[in-house]
Design a protein around this motif. Structure first.
Motif, mmCIF file in Angstrom:
data_model
loop_
_atom_site.group_PDB
_atom_site.id
_atom_site.type_symbol
_atom_site.label_atom_id
_atom_site.label_comp_id
_atom_site.label_asym_id
_atom_site.label_seq_id
_atom_site.Cartn_x
_atom_site.Cartn_y
_atom_site.Cartn_z
ATOM 1 N N ASP A 75 0.864 -1.186 0.000
ATOM 2 C CA ASP A 75 0.000 0.000 0.000
ATOM 3 C C ASP A 75 0.891 1.223 0.000
ATOM 4 O O ASP A 75 1.949 1.218 0.634
ATOM 5 C CB ASP A 75 -0.891 -0.015 1.244
ATOM 6 C CG ASP A 75 -2.108 0.883 1.145
ATOM 7 O OD1 ASP A 75 -1.948 2.064 0.777
ATOM 8 O OD2 ASP A 75 -3.210 0.415 1.449
ATOM 9 N N ASP A 76 0.468 2.272 -0.692
ATOM 10 C CA ASP A 76 1.270 3.494 -0.732
ATOM 11 C C ASP A 76 1.068 4.360 0.512
ATOM 12 O O ASP A 76 1.836 5.273 0.755
ATOM 13 C CB ASP A 76 0.966 4.310 -1.996
ATOM 14 C CG ASP A 76 -0.469 4.779 -2.056
ATOM 15 O OD1 ASP A 76 -1.377 3.932 -1.950
ATOM 16 O OD2 ASP A 76 -0.690 5.989 -2.210
ATOM 17 N N ASP A 77 0.068 4.050 1.325
ATOM 18 C CA ASP A 77 -0.203 4.804 2.549
ATOM 19 C C ASP A 77 0.566 4.155 3.704
ATOM 20 O O ASP A 77 0.232 3.048 4.139
ATOM 21 C CB ASP A 77 -1.705 4.798 2.824
ATOM 22 C CG ASP A 77 -2.103 5.633 4.025
ATOM 23 O OD1 ASP A 77 -1.278 5.806 4.962
ATOM 24 O OD2 ASP A 77 -3.246 6.117 4.041
ATOM 25 N N VAL B 140 -1.423 2.913 6.691
ATOM 26 C CA VAL B 140 -2.153 1.660 6.446
ATOM 27 C C VAL B 140 -1.198 0.473 6.551
ATOM 28 O O VAL B 140 -1.525 -0.541 7.172
ATOM 29 C CB VAL B 140 -2.854 1.685 5.064
ATOM 30 C CG1 VAL B 140 -3.407 0.309 4.706
ATOM 31 C CG2 VAL B 140 -3.964 2.723 5.050
ATOM 32 N N VAL B 141 -0.021 0.604 5.968
ATOM 33 C CA VAL B 141 0.968 -0.476 6.036
ATOM 34 C C VAL B 141 1.339 -0.739 7.490
ATOM 35 O O VAL B 141 1.410 -1.899 7.929
ATOM 36 C CB VAL B 141 2.220 -0.151 5.194
ATOM 37 C CG1 VAL B 141 3.307 -1.193 5.422
ATOM 38 C CG2 VAL B 141 1.869 -0.057 3.716
ATOM 39 N N TYR C 291 5.679 -0.237 -0.139
ATOM 40 C CA TYR C 291 4.973 1.040 -0.146
ATOM 41 C C TYR C 291 4.660 1.537 -1.554
ATOM 42 O O TYR C 291 4.256 2.685 -1.729
ATOM 43 C CB TYR C 291 5.783 2.083 0.615
ATOM 44 C CG TYR C 291 6.021 1.688 2.053
ATOM 45 C CD1 TYR C 291 5.058 1.926 3.029
ATOM 46 C CD2 TYR C 291 7.195 1.038 2.430
ATOM 47 C CE1 TYR C 291 5.269 1.536 4.341
ATOM 48 C CE2 TYR C 291 7.407 0.652 3.750
ATOM 49 C CZ TYR C 291 6.440 0.903 4.693
ATOM 50 O OH TYR C 291 6.646 0.517 5.989
ATOM 51 N N ASP D 67 -3.405 -3.196 -1.954
ATOM 52 C CA ASP D 67 -4.316 -2.083 -2.226
ATOM 53 C C ASP D 67 -4.395 -1.889 -3.736
ATOM 54 O O ASP D 67 -3.402 -2.093 -4.444
ATOM 55 C CB ASP D 67 -3.798 -0.807 -1.560
ATOM 56 C CG ASP D 67 -4.727 0.373 -1.745
ATOM 57 O OD1 ASP D 67 -5.954 0.171 -1.858
ATOM 58 O OD2 ASP D 67 -4.232 1.512 -1.776
ATOM 59 N N MET E 261 -2.980 2.857 -6.033
ATOM 60 C CA MET E 261 -1.640 3.364 -5.759
ATOM 61 C C MET E 261 -1.182 4.151 -6.983
ATOM 62 O O MET E 261 -1.540 3.797 -8.109
ATOM 63 C CB MET E 261 -0.665 2.211 -5.481
ATOM 64 C CG MET E 261 -0.978 1.423 -4.222
ATOM 65 S SD MET E 261 0.252 0.140 -3.863
ATOM 66 C CE MET E 261 -0.123 -1.076 -5.123
ATOM 67 N N GLY F 94 -2.629 -1.428 -8.081
ATOM 68 C CA GLY F 94 -2.822 -2.816 -7.673
ATOM 69 C C GLY F 94 -3.234 -3.696 -8.838
ATOM 70 O O GLY F 94 -2.857 -4.861 -8.907
ATOM 71 N N CYS G 239 -7.245 -5.475 -0.507
ATOM 72 C CA CYS G 239 -7.749 -4.736 0.651
ATOM 73 C C CYS G 239 -7.735 -3.265 0.251
ATOM 74 O O CYS G 239 -6.683 -2.634 0.232
ATOM 75 C CB CYS G 239 -6.887 -4.996 1.881
ATOM 76 S SG CYS G 239 -7.585 -4.295 3.386
ATOM 77 N N SER G 240 -8.904 -2.758 -0.089
ATOM 78 C CA SER G 240 -8.968 -1.433 -0.688
ATOM 79 C C SER G 240 -10.224 -0.696 -0.243
ATOM 80 O O SER G 240 -11.249 -1.310 0.029
ATOM 81 C CB SER G 240 -8.967 -1.568 -2.222
ATOM 82 O OG SER G 240 -8.938 -0.315 -2.839
ATOM 83 N N LYS H 180 -11.709 -1.799 3.014
ATOM 84 C CA LYS H 180 -11.173 -1.091 4.176
ATOM 85 C C LYS H 180 -12.350 -0.428 4.879
ATOM 86 O O LYS H 180 -13.107 0.319 4.268
ATOM 87 C CB LYS H 180 -10.160 -0.024 3.750
ATOM 88 C CG LYS H 180 -8.851 -0.600 3.259
ATOM 89 C CD LYS H 180 -7.894 0.514 2.877
ATOM 90 C CE LYS H 180 -6.615 -0.034 2.282
ATOM 91 N NZ LYS H 180 -5.756 1.044 1.760
#
Length: 124
Positions: free
Chosen positions: A2-4, A7-8, A26, A46, A49, A54, A75-76, A98
């Motif tokens: 995930d880029d967040d 969240v990671v 990431y 995710d 991104m 994804g 998971c998005s 999410k």
């Protein structure tokens, strides 16, 4: 994957607390490289991104001889459209939205995957 970063971090804590070893990525490119070099048992991905989405990750991994066997859970927060499902069809295990109960749904999903894997190994 995930880029967040938050969240990671959250997902890592959830999974590590449940006894799983977590490799963190990431970005889509980092995730692809990590998957190809580490051959993880499962990918939590995710869809939304920047640069490499994804969807791109799924496509790249599914076209790789060994990575195509790695189970993927999406998971998005993205609302998954029927078109999205067609693109992902057959290439992922499931989609977890999410939300406030992401932790419970994700862990329940992984537990089901583990049980299927054990049953499959027992029959071979």
């Amino acid at each position: 994957m995930d880029d967040d970063e938050e969240v990671v971090k959250y997902m890592s804590v959830v999974l590590e607390d449940a006894g799983f070893e977590v490799l963190k990525a990431y970005s889509g490119n980092d995730g692809i490289n990590l998957a190809l070099n580490s051959n993880p048992d499962l990918i939590v991905l995710d869809l939304m991104m920047p640069d490499v989405s994804g969807f791109d990750v799924v496509e790249r991994l599914r076209n790789h001889p060994t990575a195509k066997k790695i189970p993927i859970i999406i998971c998005s927060a993205k609302d998954i459209t029927p078109e999205d499902k067609k693109v992902l069809n057959g290439h992922i295990l499931t989609i977890v939205q999410k939300s406030s109960n992401t932790k419970e749904v994700l862990l329940s999903t992984i537990k089901k995957i583990e049980q299927l894997h054990v049953k499959k190994a027992d029959t071979q």
